[in-house]
Scaffold this active site. Sequence first.
Site, PDB file in Angstrom:
ATOM      1  N   LYS A  53      16.723  38.456 -38.472  1.00  0.00           N
ATOM      2  CA  LYS A  53      16.463  37.418 -39.361  1.00  0.00           C
ATOM      3  C   LYS A  53      15.832  36.769 -38.022  1.00  0.00           C
ATOM      4  O   LYS A  53      14.100  36.740 -38.617  1.00  0.00           O
ATOM      5  CB  LYS A  53      17.526  36.956 -40.109  1.00  0.00           C
ATOM      6  CG  LYS A  53      17.836  37.193 -40.933  1.00  0.00           C
ATOM      7  CD  LYS A  53      19.226  36.237 -41.192  1.00  0.00           C
ATOM      8  CE  LYS A  53      20.308  37.092 -42.157  1.00  0.00           C
ATOM      9  NZ  LYS A  53      21.774  36.344 -42.351  1.00  0.00           N
ATOM     10  N   GLN A  97      25.140  32.459 -41.150  1.00  0.00           N
ATOM     11  CA  GLN A  97      25.782  33.500 -41.282  1.00  0.00           C
ATOM     12  C   GLN A  97      27.358  33.708 -41.414  1.00  0.00           C
ATOM     13  O   GLN A  97      28.658  32.973 -40.709  1.00  0.00           O
ATOM     14  CB  GLN A  97      25.737  34.137 -40.294  1.00  0.00           C
ATOM     15  CG  GLN A  97      26.283  35.541 -39.827  1.00  0.00           C
ATOM     16  CD  GLN A  97      24.743  36.609 -41.047  1.00  0.00           C
ATOM     17  OE1 GLN A  97      23.437  35.862 -41.087  1.00  0.00           O
ATOM     18  NE2 GLN A  97      25.353  37.559 -41.460  1.00  0.00           N
ATOM     19  N   ASP A 120      19.697  30.889 -48.545  1.00  0.00           N
ATOM     20  CA  ASP A 120      20.451  31.984 -49.350  1.00  0.00           C
ATOM     21  C   ASP A 120      20.847  31.770 -50.510  1.00  0.00           C
ATOM     22  O   ASP A 120      21.326  32.784 -51.172  1.00  0.00           O
ATOM     23  CB  ASP A 120      22.224  31.365 -48.491  1.00  0.00           C
ATOM     24  CG  ASP A 120      22.390  32.330 -46.513  1.00  0.00           C
ATOM     25  OD1 ASP A 120      21.140  33.933 -47.390  1.00  0.00           O
ATOM     26  OD2 ASP A 120      22.935  32.380 -46.377  1.00  0.00           O
TER      27      ASP A 120
HETATM   28  N1  GUN Z   1      26.522  38.118 -44.829  1.00  0.00           N
HETATM   29  C1  GUN Z   1      26.189  39.052 -44.843  1.00  0.00           C
HETATM   30  N2  GUN Z   1      25.125  39.276 -45.617  1.00  0.00           N
HETATM   31  C2  GUN Z   1      24.712  37.496 -45.912  1.00  0.00           C
HETATM   32  C3  GUN Z   1      23.954  36.406 -46.021  1.00  0.00           C
HETATM   33  O1  GUN Z   1      22.571  37.507 -46.875  1.00  0.00           O
HETATM   34  N3  GUN Z   1      23.688  36.079 -46.045  1.00  0.00           N
HETATM   35  C4  GUN Z   1      24.873  34.934 -44.661  1.00  0.00           C
HETATM   36  N4  GUN Z   1      24.824  33.765 -44.707  1.00  0.00           N
HETATM   37  N5  GUN Z   1      25.848  35.728 -45.037  1.00  0.00           N
HETATM   38  C5  GUN Z   1      25.478  37.395 -45.083  1.00  0.00           C
END
Ligand code: GUN
Length: 285
Positions: A53, A97, A120
């Site tokens: 990211k 996350q 998200d």
């Molecule tokens: N953990 C695995 N995929 C994601 C995601 O797309 N967003 C977040 N916040 N955590 C994750």
Amino acid sequence: MGIVVYGSEIAKKIKLEMIEKVKNLKDNGKRLPKLVVVLVGENPASISYVKGKEKACTEIGMENELIKLPETISQEELLEVVKTLNKDDEVDGILVQLPLPKQIDEHAILHAIDPSKDVDGFHPHSLGKLMLQEETFISCTPKGIIRILEEIGMKDLSGKHAVVIGRSNIVGRPLVQLLINHNATVTVCHSKTENIESIASQADILIVSVGKPRLVNHNWVKDGAVVIDVGINRDENNKLCGDVDFDDVVDKVSYITPVPKGVGPMTITMLLENTIHSYNIRENK
Ligand code: GUN
């Protein structure tokens, strides 16, 4: 042999447009869109996702910050971090996350994120709006999957039978809503489904998100089906692989996404898109 659809290539095109947008803002002396990622603990998969990211934000010239917090942080302390980010006018997107350590109630944290910064799309506000077909932030993986389908000419899914394997809050559930909104006829399978193979083999579009290396073989796939593989797994030789046995099904499908370079890069790109969308709303208020 089916056509291999590289999400990485589609993502590249979308990112080029975003690079232009951010450059324009910069040239005009404007504030830049900003994403803040909160990482709790040292989960290796989470660290790797978060790095992806960060790299993507940097590539398109967007502001980004990573807040690393210890595994032992309390729920109250994490809530304070979220509240501070909610109040910060420079922050357009907040991503905590997942998964979070055991002492923290994941729902309490996701509920605390300001829905206007919920890039998200995990807040109940965003998910409720998705269900009601109202404009909102859409979770990045489902949104990326719909983009991939559009890219191969499947914009309107009228008359198409989509089978989704997996019912997670992050992928399966929001994806079902999106597919319905695009007029697909949708069947959802999960760990308690019986005769899953026979249901899967009726799909025009088969989307697999279960986290089981190469679960889906040619017996699960109808001739000419479109197969979208959301899994990111390590096999017994530590090789990256999806939930679909690619080599076993590729001759039977019309289109298939690979792992890696399939859905994953689209997820990150949709996160950038959601952050820019949040920025636009914030700046044009
Ligand atoms: N953990 C695995 N995929 C994601 C995601 O797309 N967003 C977040 N916040 N955590 C994750």
